[in-house]
Design a protein around this motif. Structure first.
Motif, mmCIF file in Angstrom:
data_model
loop_
_atom_site.group_PDB
_atom_site.id
_atom_site.type_symbol
_atom_site.label_atom_id
_atom_site.label_comp_id
_atom_site.label_asym_id
_atom_site.label_seq_id
_atom_site.Cartn_x
_atom_site.Cartn_y
_atom_site.Cartn_z
ATOM 1 N N ALA A 74 3.775 14.470 19.864
ATOM 2 C CA ALA A 74 2.857 15.408 20.533
ATOM 3 C C ALA A 74 1.460 15.336 19.922
ATOM 4 C CB ALA A 74 3.413 16.824 20.441
ATOM 5 N N ALA A 75 1.380 14.978 18.642
ATOM 6 C CA ALA A 75 0.082 14.922 17.966
ATOM 7 C C ALA A 75 -0.551 13.528 18.063
ATOM 8 C CB ALA A 75 0.254 15.333 16.501
ATOM 9 N N GLY A 76 0.010 12.682 18.909
ATOM 10 C CA GLY A 76 -0.614 11.378 19.165
ATOM 11 C C GLY A 76 -0.310 10.301 18.139
ATOM 12 N N TYR A 77 0.758 10.473 17.378
ATOM 13 C CA TYR A 77 1.150 9.417 16.439
ATOM 14 C C TYR A 77 1.989 8.369 17.161
ATOM 15 C CZ TYR A 77 0.000 12.514 12.449
ATOM 16 O OH TYR A 77 -0.623 13.322 11.531
ATOM 17 N N LYS A 78 1.909 7.132 16.683
ATOM 18 C CA LYS A 78 2.799 6.072 17.147
ATOM 19 C C LYS A 78 3.736 5.710 16.003
ATOM 20 C CE LYS A 78 -0.676 4.327 20.262
ATOM 21 N NZ LYS A 78 -1.636 3.289 20.596
ATOM 22 N N ARG A 79 4.923 5.242 16.371
ATOM 23 C CA ARG A 79 5.898 4.917 15.320
ATOM 24 C C ARG A 79 5.950 3.411 15.064
ATOM 25 N NH1 ARG A 79 7.641 9.560 14.176
ATOM 26 N NH2 ARG A 79 8.738 8.773 12.364
ATOM 27 N N VAL A 80 6.058 3.080 13.783
ATOM 28 C CA VAL A 80 6.213 1.672 13.408
ATOM 29 C C VAL A 80 7.435 1.548 12.499
ATOM 30 C CG1 VAL A 80 3.750 1.184 13.597
ATOM 31 C CG2 VAL A 80 4.687 1.923 11.397
ATOM 32 N N VAL A 81 7.881 0.335 12.309
ATOM 33 C CA VAL A 81 9.016 0.073 11.418
ATOM 34 C C VAL A 81 8.626 -1.127 10.551
ATOM 35 C CG1 VAL A 81 11.449 -0.573 11.270
ATOM 36 C CG2 VAL A 81 10.682 0.923 13.126
ATOM 37 N N THR A 82 8.673 -0.951 9.244
ATOM 38 C CA THR A 82 8.230 -2.030 8.350
ATOM 39 C C THR A 82 9.268 -2.273 7.260
ATOM 40 O OG1 THR A 82 6.989 -0.436 6.995
ATOM 41 C CG2 THR A 82 5.784 -1.514 8.775
ATOM 42 N N PRO A 83 9.280 -3.482 6.701
ATOM 43 C CA PRO A 83 10.309 -3.812 5.700
ATOM 44 C C PRO A 83 10.124 -3.035 4.387
ATOM 45 C CG PRO A 83 9.030 -5.770 6.339
ATOM 46 C CD PRO A 83 8.369 -4.595 6.953
ATOM 47 N N HIS A 84 11.170 -3.019 3.592
ATOM 48 C CA HIS A 84 11.124 -2.268 2.334
ATOM 49 C C HIS A 84 10.613 -3.114 1.182
ATOM 50 C CE1 HIS A 84 14.302 -0.513 4.870
ATOM 51 N NE2 HIS A 84 13.726 0.593 4.513
ATOM 52 N N ILE A 85 10.266 -4.348 1.460
ATOM 53 C CA ILE A 85 9.798 -5.212 0.376
ATOM 54 C C ILE A 85 8.494 -5.883 0.784
ATOM 55 C CG2 ILE A 85 12.092 -5.652 -0.571
ATOM 56 C CD1 ILE A 85 12.107 -8.348 0.840
ATOM 57 N N ALA A 86 7.786 -6.397 -0.194
ATOM 58 C CA ALA A 86 6.582 -7.186 0.069
ATOM 59 C C ALA A 86 6.311 -8.040 -1.156
ATOM 60 C CB ALA A 86 5.389 -6.293 0.369
ATOM 61 N N LYS A 87 5.459 -9.033 -0.953
ATOM 62 C CA LYS A 87 5.113 -9.933 -2.053
ATOM 63 C C LYS A 87 4.211 -9.233 -3.069
ATOM 64 C CE LYS A 87 5.025 -14.345 0.464
ATOM 65 N NZ LYS A 87 4.054 -15.356 0.916
ATOM 66 N N GLU A 88 4.229 -9.775 -4.265
ATOM 67 C CA GLU A 88 3.377 -9.269 -5.341
ATOM 68 C C GLU A 88 1.914 -9.150 -4.889
ATOM 69 O OE1 GLU A 88 2.988 -12.117 -8.515
ATOM 70 O OE2 GLU A 88 2.889 -10.528 -10.023
ATOM 71 N N ALA A 89 1.460 -10.127 -4.108
ATOM 72 C CA ALA A 89 0.049 -10.158 -3.676
ATOM 73 C C ALA A 89 -0.352 -8.852 -2.998
ATOM 74 C CB ALA A 89 -0.170 -11.331 -2.724
ATOM 75 N N MET A 90 0.582 -8.256 -2.263
ATOM 76 C CA MET A 90 0.303 -7.001 -1.555
ATOM 77 C C MET A 90 -0.074 -5.911 -2.550
ATOM 78 S SD MET A 90 1.072 -5.763 1.708
ATOM 79 C CE MET A 90 2.320 -4.778 2.500
ATOM 80 N N TYR A 91 0.680 -5.809 -3.636
ATOM 81 C CA TYR A 91 0.463 -4.704 -4.578
ATOM 82 C C TYR A 91 -0.634 -5.015 -5.577
ATOM 83 C CZ TYR A 91 4.490 -3.199 -2.081
ATOM 84 O OH TYR A 91 5.312 -2.839 -1.048
#
Lengths: 670, 670
Positions: free
Chosen positions: A313-330
């Protein structure tokens, strides 16, 4: 809450009375929390200033915050400063009060056990403890009453806490003579110029402080428990005796606290969680990693449905993302290396390190970045019940309150500066909407601001953005009429934040969630959007999680409702209790009618007396029981027993179902 | 499908013709797939037996499976054996056909490029390739037509594939003389007695076989691509030339295949996934770890809602469990050390190894075990869209089809032996229900059985349970009238399983999911329940995931629907196209009315011609467009354009919304 005097004249009349003779250059400017600036003679103490404001305040004030640092009220102030006078309502004042209470307890111990040696005595969440070496004497629970009596005696003496600085060699000589290995050990890590002692009555302790002005402020005393504690927490060391206590400035608060503790014990979320089949822990899975059982799965499902509906109702959209990522991300987000200790260690794969995520934001930034954005796409609001993993030391883990796996009611809002205020206000209003649904009457938002002198180190160096966003956040809170307190020097690296504190029905405080402004990650992740005039800009980001994590929130709800969930949240909503087998057919058709209406319902088909059926169902805290016998069957009715309200009498089945469906659809807190 | 002759006499008349004189002890017993046993003269080949059954069959049969091992049809059979005659419909027959086609291609290469040297030429998913060293000659795409022509020529010669065994020294001498380093390299790993050659026409190759009887069976030939491939996949080695091809036993299948490939290219889920904003990959997150964008989030949400509704109605309860567990869990389940290569490496914490889970079952077993169970609690069905992580080599990753993160439509059913058949049947029926919803017309269940001789090694040693469960599974499939094939020696360690194969609208085959019986994990995890007579028993477990994983299933759906999702699944269901700004007010009220009905709807408010608005919306494959102009506004109507059907004319707005809501609620595949 901070004491915030409003509208005093810039030079208070009373301050003129402090000294009849002074020169202008002998004066200092004191800025109070409301922004008022008052002049005082150099060397005035916070207590002097409190008295200059009102004697009533001076009697209540426990400590001071001078330029963001908590100090004794008696400390002379020599330069222009900002000052907050801290009364009982302020967390730092409570800490000071309880730390002073630990000294008071030590004084009592010393008078009853002159051979005792003292290690450390810090304040804790509620109260304080002191670790003591009683040497050859065995002190047990039975001895606590005597100690309490002694503490009361010393408190009534109303002795001041007197600070004294000492050179290191003198301090070492003092404790060497006393034969105190513990304080000598503490001195090892201290340097000349930072060694202070505090004395009240006949007791003196090596202590950094601060302390309350005098023992007389401590009006209610309770020593709560006694336990063994290895010196420095190392089991190879000697076991000391840890005595826990709690004190208050009046007996009423003590009574309320003890009642709350008793009630909290009954409402312990670990106990209720087990009894109601909400969650379990398993050693093969690991500590701090709850398994949600079917009844917990229902509560989670209902909470997620509420969040999804509200966010949709507040205009949000839902996404689904993995629980892991490469070191470069962090490394990009800046969580590595600084936050590494709170993350699970990496998994090395194909020569690359992968991390279990401790927060969802970087993944969401990547979703924002996946497709080109223009001002028309903003505000871009994306939500996910994202699961994160954080490393908490095993000793810190506690039921659902401190866990290693967090299902977070997360979302990120990417917006322009012009959109920020509206978005931030809408988030706050979402919090209030939830509070209403869950019957949370007491809450406060803690606005954490940056400390300007630490820009470029602790805080990103963007003075204008800090000013803008802090003002925007403050103004939305004021406009929305939301109770809040301001705390200096506790912002996130990338912007101001709001920590939301809520109180359960029995008055226990919980930190629920945060609402953060972020003007840094956009740059770090090179996020941008095309503006109306066809240039590019970096979005501001709001991080928000009004329902916090399933773990903490459901833990809170278990206590808040004492396991008696409102009907819409209850794992089982209706239990049908036929008085005997004769009525099974009608019971079954009632079950089917309720099921068809989407109600979670069961029949107690055991061959038991109706009294036992009612008692067993009450234990499972089911909102509605429908007792079915001859009369009900013949009249197509049900006898309704409402959890907490008792017998509501005989009701037409169709009417009952209708009312129940309304109650559930409205998520009534009743 | 296996050729399954039914009801032949035990000694076939035709088999008597093979030899007019034979003694009883010169006979062998051949058991056919339907269980019929027939006697043949020792040394008869599978082709002899095929001919004895029917000449038509003999013309179609491509290879044989003798005691579970695929062999040439011409191989003499000397002992009592089980025999399946493999025709084109059988995967192993296709492999043999394509492997023989690789030899045919090599024969053509040899005749056109006599200096070429051959490495290996295996069958692949659809077709075959051969890695060839053309030495100084450069062979390109343009040369493929010539090669094809040559292949057709040799095929028409209908040369038999003749097998010949050779001692190792003789083989080495042969290739040394030929100067062929590649085949000499292959010989290094072979021993005397296992070295065979196959010759067709003028081409001879070192080859384990098996092969089809003769080249004449290859009726349609297409060489599809040419590429470089390092020898042994190692980039430090010489680059060979890899030529891919595909062949069929008739031109019709080739035409269908080529058409399917062309259509598959248009429907490539990676291309559509990007165009429709379904998912993205990001290098910082990692390969094989899709990020689901808002439109993908909607598809996921709808699929999960379908699953939750379906499972709720079928008596499943939902649980939520963490994505990690301690090493001890996977040592208990038996996944470690055997399955370690397919799991992410461990994270070491407080001296304990934690693994990212590759399957949900152990966590669910722990949920079963968390509270004591009695026969009244069974069947205990617990479901979770559990996310798992599996290590696939980076070269194996492919869009959503081969990933490292899997959102699995998982559930486990714990039941007694008496309940098993009903539960298993219900699971199969759930598959069929889903197939209907998604318009999946072609599917087959592959029943994987154990191989009795491998009990105690590859399979748990419980002959009775194997017999019981295999029979139960087979019978439920027969009773439910579900098409299935049986495969020997492909069961799971712990019980028989069903792999579900489905075909997309363009005829491509996908492995969707498995449905497994497990009579082992209950023991391993010491699971038990109290029986009616108050003793304890171990539950049987059914592992099932009818919708497979989000990743593979949505990848399949993108191809199956060519991105044109049915309305209930479509990220955007309705687009409102006002002809000009004049109609924005009516467009907005239409939008609000649709939103209120829960429809996913947007307005195209751009200042563009209506033709362009329609074309752009078509690209996004939105099920409904509502064109709004003067007439529509005045009559409170909308002009409806249906995806794939075109203009449906002017319709009353209220009626349109009503019909649309029914279509969505019914999850109509239209």
């Amino acid at each position: 809450m901070l004491f915030q005097p409003v509208g005093y004249p810039i030079i208070a009349k009373s301050s003129l009375n402090l000294s009849r003779k002074f020169k202008k250059d002998n004066m200092i400017k004191i800025t109070l929390p409301d922004g008022a600036v008052r002049e005082y003679e150099k060397g005035s103490s916070a207590m002097d200033i409190a008295k200059s404001i009102s004697e009533g305040l001076a009697k209540k004030v426990l400590a001071a915050s001078v330029n963001g640092k908590v100090t004794d009220l008696t400390m002379p102030i020599d330069t222009d400063s900002t000052l907050s006078l801290l009364t009982w309502d302020h967390a730092e004042a409570k800490n000071t009060f309880w730390h002073s209470s630990a000294h008071l307890m030590a004084e009592a111990v010393q008078s009853l056990y002159p051979h005792a040696r003292f290690w450390v005595g810090p304040p804790v969440d509620k109260g304080f403890y002191y670790d003591i070496d009683f040497r050859d004497t065995k002190v047990t629970e039975e001895d606590l009453a005597e100690l309490e009596k002694k503490m009361n005696e010393f408190a009534k003496q109303n002795n001041g806490f007197i600070r004294k600085m000492m050179p290191k060699d003198e301090a070492v000589a003092y404790f060497t003579e006393k034969g105190d290995p513990y304080k000598l050990d503490l001195l090892n890590n201290l340097n000349d110029g930072e060694i202070s002692f505090y004395t009240q009555g006949s007791f003196t302790d090596l202590c950094r402080g601060p302390h309350i002005p005098s023992t007389g402020l401590i009006k209610a005393i309770k020593l709560t428990s006694i336990a063994g504690a290895y010196w420095k927490g190392d089991e190879r060391n000697k076991q000391l005796t840890r005595i826990y206590g709690v004190t208050f400035p009046n007996q009423k608060e003590m009574d309320e606290h003890l009642l709350m503790l008793e009630e909290a014990k009954k409402r312990d979320h670990r106990k209720l969680g087990k009894e109601l089949g909400i969650f379990t822990m398993d050693d093969m899975v690991g500590q701090g990693l709850p398994l949600w059982l079917p009844n917990g799965g229902i509560v989670i499902e209902e909470l997620e449905r509420l969040a999804k509906e509200t966010e949709h109702a507040a205009g949000y959209k839902r996404v689904v993302t993995p629980h892991i990522a490469k070191e470069a991300m962090y490394l990009t987000s800046g969580h590595l290396p600084y936050y590494a200790d709170s993350m699970f260690p990496p998994m090395e794969l194909d020569g690359t390190k992968y991390y279990l995520r401790a927060m969802n934001c970087p993944h969401h930034h990547k979703v924002f970045d996946a497709e080109p954005k223009s001002y028309k796409d903003l505000p871009f609001r994306i939500a996910e019940y994202g699961t994160c993993y954080r490393y908490e030391q095993s000793g810190e883990l506690f039921g659902l309150m401190r866990v290693r796996c967090l299902h977070m009611n997360d979302a990120h809002i990417y917006c322009s500066k012009e959109q920020f205020a509206d978005e931030f206000r809408a988030v706050n209003e979402m919090y209030l909407k939830y509070f209403k649904i869950f019957g949370i009457d007491k809450y406060v938002m803690r606005l954490s601001l940056h400390e300007p002198s630490k820009r470029g180190q602790k805080y990103i160096d963007a003075p204008e953005l800090w000013e803008q966003t802090e003002n925007m956040v403050r103004n939305t809170l004021i406009e929305s009429n939301i109770p809040f307190i301001e705390v200096q020097d506790e912002a996130a690296f990338y912007g101001p934040k709001i920590d939301v504190q809520i109180w359960s029905a029995i008055g226990r405080e919980f930190t629920l969630a945060t609402n953060q402004v972020d003007f840094n990650s956009g740059n770090k992740f090179k996020l941008s959007y095309t503006t109306k005039d066809n240039s590019t800009d970096v979005p501001l980001i709001i991080h928000r999680a009004p329902l916090g994590t399933h773990e903490r929130f459901i833990g809170f709800l278990l206590e808040h409702f004492a396991g008696k969930f409102p009907t819409w949240l209850a794992p089982l909503q209706v239990k049908i209790l036929p008085i005997s087998d004769k009525f099974m057919e009608y019971a079954t058709s009632t079950l089917e009618a309720l099921k068809k209406a989407g109600v979670r319902v069961e029949i107690d088909d055991r061959n038991e007396k109706i009294g036992k059926k009612i008692r067993d169902t009450e234990l499972m805290k089911v909102p509605y029981m429908l007792v079915i016998g001859e009369k009900e069957m013949n009249e197509n009715k049900v006898s309704v027993r409402r959890q907490g309200k008792g017998d509501l009498g005989s009701v037409d089945l169709t009417a009952f179902i209708q009312d129940l469906c309304v109650e559930i659809a409205e998520r009534s807190a009743e």
